[in-house]
Enzyme design. Sequence first.
Site, PDB file in Angstrom:
ATOM      1  N   CYS A 127     -26.689   0.302   1.287  1.00  0.00           N
ATOM      2  CA  CYS A 127     -26.489   1.692   0.880  1.00  0.00           C
ATOM      3  C   CYS A 127     -27.284   2.589   1.818  1.00  0.00           C
ATOM      4  O   CYS A 127     -28.517   2.607   1.765  1.00  0.00           O
ATOM      5  CB  CYS A 127     -26.948   1.895  -0.561  1.00  0.00           C
ATOM      6  SG  CYS A 127     -26.591   3.548  -1.191  1.00  0.00           S
TER       7      CYS A 127
ATOM      8  N   GLN B 263     -14.307   6.542   3.794  1.00  0.00           N
ATOM      9  CA  GLN B 263     -14.952   7.241   2.695  1.00  0.00           C
ATOM     10  C   GLN B 263     -16.471   7.389   2.826  1.00  0.00           C
ATOM     11  O   GLN B 263     -17.045   8.335   2.262  1.00  0.00           O
ATOM     12  CB  GLN B 263     -14.591   6.565   1.372  1.00  0.00           C
ATOM     13  CG  GLN B 263     -13.099   6.595   1.090  1.00  0.00           C
ATOM     14  CD  GLN B 263     -12.738   5.981  -0.253  1.00  0.00           C
ATOM     15  OE1 GLN B 263     -13.501   6.065  -1.217  1.00  0.00           O
ATOM     16  NE2 GLN B 263     -11.572   5.356  -0.315  1.00  0.00           N
TER      17      GLN B 263
ATOM     18  N   LYS C 118     -20.641  -1.778  -4.985  1.00  0.00           N
ATOM     19  CA  LYS C 118     -19.317  -1.677  -4.373  1.00  0.00           C
ATOM     20  C   LYS C 118     -19.408  -0.759  -3.154  1.00  0.00           C
ATOM     21  O   LYS C 118     -19.373   0.455  -3.281  1.00  0.00           O
ATOM     22  CB  LYS C 118     -18.310  -1.148  -5.395  1.00  0.00           C
ATOM     23  CG  LYS C 118     -18.155  -2.053  -6.621  1.00  0.00           C
ATOM     24  CD  LYS C 118     -17.176  -1.472  -7.625  1.00  0.00           C
ATOM     25  CE  LYS C 118     -17.076  -2.336  -8.875  1.00  0.00           C
ATOM     26  NZ  LYS C 118     -16.542  -3.681  -8.611  1.00  0.00           N
ATOM     27  N   THR C 119     -19.538  -1.368  -1.971  1.00  0.00           N
ATOM     28  CA  THR C 119     -19.703  -0.596  -0.746  1.00  0.00           C
ATOM     29  C   THR C 119     -18.850  -1.184   0.368  1.00  0.00           C
ATOM     30  O   THR C 119     -18.411  -2.336   0.309  1.00  0.00           O
ATOM     31  CB  THR C 119     -21.172  -0.614  -0.276  1.00  0.00           C
ATOM     32  OG1 THR C 119     -21.519  -1.949   0.129  1.00  0.00           O
ATOM     33  CG2 THR C 119     -22.118  -0.153  -1.368  1.00  0.00           C
TER      34      THR C 119
ATOM     35  N   ALA D  12     -20.040  -1.936   3.223  1.00  0.00           N
ATOM     36  CA  ALA D  12     -20.846  -2.999   3.818  1.00  0.00           C
ATOM     37  C   ALA D  12     -20.634  -4.316   3.087  1.00  0.00           C
ATOM     38  O   ALA D  12     -20.617  -5.391   3.713  1.00  0.00           O
ATOM     39  CB  ALA D  12     -22.323  -2.608   3.782  1.00  0.00           C
TER      40      ALA D  12
ATOM     41  N   CYS E 231     -20.111   3.055  -3.715  1.00  0.00           N
ATOM     42  CA  CYS E 231     -21.289   3.652  -3.088  1.00  0.00           C
ATOM     43  C   CYS E 231     -22.223   4.252  -4.134  1.00  0.00           C
ATOM     44  O   CYS E 231     -22.254   5.462  -4.357  1.00  0.00           O
ATOM     45  CB  CYS E 231     -20.913   4.706  -2.059  1.00  0.00           C
ATOM     46  SG  CYS E 231     -22.331   5.187  -1.034  1.00  0.00           S
TER      47      CYS E 231
ATOM     48  N   GLU F 222       0.851  -1.197   0.000  1.00  0.00           N
ATOM     49  CA  GLU F 222       0.000   0.000   0.000  1.00  0.00           C
ATOM     50  C   GLU F 222       0.881   1.239   0.000  1.00  0.00           C
ATOM     51  O   GLU F 222       1.663   1.442   0.917  1.00  0.00           O
ATOM     52  CB  GLU F 222      -0.913   0.005   1.216  1.00  0.00           C
ATOM     53  CG  GLU F 222      -1.675   1.307   1.457  1.00  0.00           C
ATOM     54  CD  GLU F 222      -2.497   1.743   0.256  1.00  0.00           C
ATOM     55  OE1 GLU F 222      -2.325   2.898  -0.193  1.00  0.00           O
ATOM     56  OE2 GLU F 222      -3.305   0.928  -0.232  1.00  0.00           O
TER      57      GLU F 222
ATOM     58  N   ASP G 125     -13.817  -3.175  -4.125  1.00  0.00           N
ATOM     59  CA  ASP G 125     -14.144  -2.468  -5.360  1.00  0.00           C
ATOM     60  C   ASP G 125     -13.518  -3.086  -6.599  1.00  0.00           C
ATOM     61  O   ASP G 125     -14.054  -2.956  -7.693  1.00  0.00           O
ATOM     62  CB  ASP G 125     -13.721  -1.000  -5.250  1.00  0.00           C
ATOM     63  CG  ASP G 125     -14.504  -0.230  -4.210  1.00  0.00           C
ATOM     64  OD1 ASP G 125     -15.537  -0.759  -3.726  1.00  0.00           O
ATOM     65  OD2 ASP G 125     -14.088   0.897  -3.863  1.00  0.00           O
TER      66      ASP G 125
END
Length: 409
Positions: free
Chosen positions: A352, A54, A317-318, A320, A172, A46, A309
């Site tokens: 969402c 986010q 793509k979340t 959660a 999201c 990373e 994602d």
Amino acid sequence: MVASPPPGNETIAGRHRVAVIGGGSAGISVSARLRRAGVTDITLVEPSDSHWYQPLWTLVGGGQATLRSTRRAEASVIPDGVRWIRRHALAVDPEARTVQLSGGDELVYEHLVMAPGLQLDWGAVPGLAEAVGHDRVSSNYAPEYAPRTWELIKGMRSGTAIFTHPATPLKCGGAPQKIAYLAADHWRRHKVLDRIRIILVIPDTALFKVPEWNRTLERVADGYGIEVRLRSEMTAVDGERREVVLTDHANGTRETVPYDLLHAVPPQSAPDWVKASPLADPAGPLGFVAADKHTLQHPRHPEVFALGDVANLPTSKTGAAVRKQAPVVAGNLLDVMNGRTPTRRYDGYTSCPLVTARGRMLLAEFDYDLKPSPTFPLIDTFKARRDMWVFKRYVLPPVYWHGMLTGRL
């Protein structure tokens, strides 16, 4: 547990038992779960020194949270015992089981978790890259712009405000319309809503793909007087002239619309190096990683898993979704490492939080079949509620930092 070496003391030589590409919510969650299961020799790649929560960026753009509250140092979320290599991944060769890193080094792995997220393709819409951050154009999809969104909303008293949604998968999926509702609510409270034309540009045939919540959102948009353009997208921006081109795919027409505020969400795709890799799904034009939708294992390389994602999964793509995917990846990777067939299954769960006004929120939760999957079955989440907004604003962030990222939840 053994503490991670400080950045700059990276150990790259030798074979790494598990390599995790990406230090966002997906990569950190899986790494933490593997460490809790007793796995040693985990290497995380990373490059960033910041870790962002986010989901709060919409509330930053809506004036209900500070940007500072969404950031922590990346070093503070790296699980103990995980080796952090602060480099960019540049290429992957799944046959040789190697990852090329910036600086010229090569990382050799036994097992690989792909979680580098996606990229924002600002250049995919002519004029957008030049206009965003200027010319009354902002976007909650980047931390440097989210605070500007609120400044533009506060300063607007009349004119045309346009909110766009790209015709690609995006993180999201509800965020492009949530900020439109927050802006409309603010303008209503300040008694200027009737002087502002609001256009919400949606590429799909409905505001939301789950019918139960779509009906509610239609009433929300209608209540604010929002002009919803379905099957449409932003295809060009002229920042100097403050004009945007909206293309209606239903009838093939293009309209140039002047704006006084533009909240633009860029098209999104897999990082370029992932698109060019053998791990990309050949059936998907945007380069996301191929993965079995239930086991999250790569169909051609069983030692590779993907989540978050970057995974080409038929669900939103979340964060959660990541919370449900992480235990599946960790459990199935442990099965593979021990010579077993993967047993964990992901059902496509995602959620969402749809903020419809200051202090009001719907919580849409559903699976691959678009079947509602409520976490709180006794609460009516088809109705905008104060308690759901409190849950998003004040409960979910500590759950994220102290539960999800530590592998406890």
